[in-house]
Design a protein around this motif. Structure first.
Motif, PDB file in Angstrom:
ATOM      1  N   UNK A 162       0.834  -1.211   0.000  1.00  0.00           N
ATOM      2  CA  UNK A 162       0.000   0.000   0.000  1.00  0.00           C
ATOM      3  C   UNK A 162       0.863   1.252   0.000  1.00  0.00           C
ATOM      4  N   UNK A 163       1.865   1.247   0.842  1.00  0.00           N
ATOM      5  CA  UNK A 163       2.716   2.440   0.943  1.00  0.00           C
ATOM      6  C   UNK A 163       3.597   2.584  -0.305  1.00  0.00           C
ATOM      7  N   UNK A 164       4.009   1.457  -0.862  1.00  0.00           N
ATOM      8  CA  UNK A 164       4.826   1.523  -2.083  1.00  0.00           C
ATOM      9  C   UNK A 164       4.003   2.171  -3.199  1.00  0.00           C
ATOM     10  N   UNK A 165       2.735   1.782  -3.312  1.00  0.00           N
ATOM     11  CA  UNK A 165       1.855   2.355  -4.338  1.00  0.00           C
ATOM     12  C   UNK A 165       1.759   3.870  -4.211  1.00  0.00           C
ATOM     13  N   UNK A 166       1.652   4.345  -2.976  1.00  0.00           N
ATOM     14  CA  UNK A 166       1.552   5.796  -2.766  1.00  0.00           C
ATOM     15  C   UNK A 166       2.833   6.504  -3.182  1.00  0.00           C
TER      16      UNK A 166
END
Ligand code: ADP
Length: 192
Positions: free
Chosen positions: A15-19
């Motif tokens: 999730x954080x990588x996507x952001x």
């Protein structure tokens, strides 16, 4: 800038990588996604790793290092790479250091997402139940039995990387139990 997101399964790395991809023009390299893609396309390697992944064990260093090497050689790093789910062993960490060195690149930061085990189990089992109720595909390794094995693999093989990167002065720890936005803000602070 090249960074690693480190943390147990369910910690929110993807999730954080996507952001970060959306906000910073970085490229996400997720070995989990690469391996799942290899399975879907039915490559020999994909078929070979299927059972290992479904049980929750780690795929061999040779295979995942090969996947990462291919991506780095393709050199589409834009404004840097986010390594998500890699490295997971000390051998993988050494290999990544060497690959970056060969490319004349640095590892700028390792972000550890800290969470507790009960929350992880709830998150992952909850994620599987929600997907099943919505008629969406459920990951074959998102069940309690595989999850325990994934957690054990994390503690035995991956958590030593926290000490490895701490000693290398690259490590920043972030509270992964905060809201998605708060975690993203803490990561931004750590990268500033
Ligand atoms: P999660 O972090 O949610 O457990 P991933 O999508 O990162 O899941 O990985 C799923 C599975 O793919 C792992 O349980 C493992 O079998 C395999 N895998 C992914 N990355 C690696 C890696 N760097 N080394 C070995 N196995 C890996």
């Amino acid at each position: 800038m090249n960074i690693i997101l480190l943390g147990p399964p369910g910690a929110g790395k993807g999730t954080q990588a996507q952001r970060l991809v959306e906000e910073r023009n970085m490229v996400q390299l997720s070995t989990g996604d690469m391996l799942r893609a290899a399975r879907t396309s039915g490559t020999e390697m994909g078929n070979m790793v299927a059972g290992v992944m479904d049980r929750g064990e780690l795929v061999t260093d040779e295979i995942v290092i090969g996947l990462i090497r291919e991506q780095l050689e393709a050199d589409n790093g834009a404004d840097g790479y986010i390594f998500d789910g890699f490295p997971r062993t000390l051998a993988q960490a050494d290999a990544l250091g060497n690959l970056l060195l060969e490319m004349g690149e640095n590892l700028d930061c390792v972000i550890e997402l800290q969470v507790n085990d009960e929350v992880l189990v709830e998150r992952i089992v909850g994620r599987a139940k929600d997907a099943a109720a919505a008629g969406e595909p459920v990951r074959a390794d998102d069940n309690e039995e595989s999850l325990k094995i994934r957690l054990m693999a994390y503690y035995k093989q991956t958590s030593p990387l926290i000490g490895y990167y701490y000693a290398n002065d690259d490590l920043k720890s972030v509270d992964g139990l905060a809201s998605m936005d708060e975690v993203a803000a803490s990561i931004s602070d750590a990268l500033a």
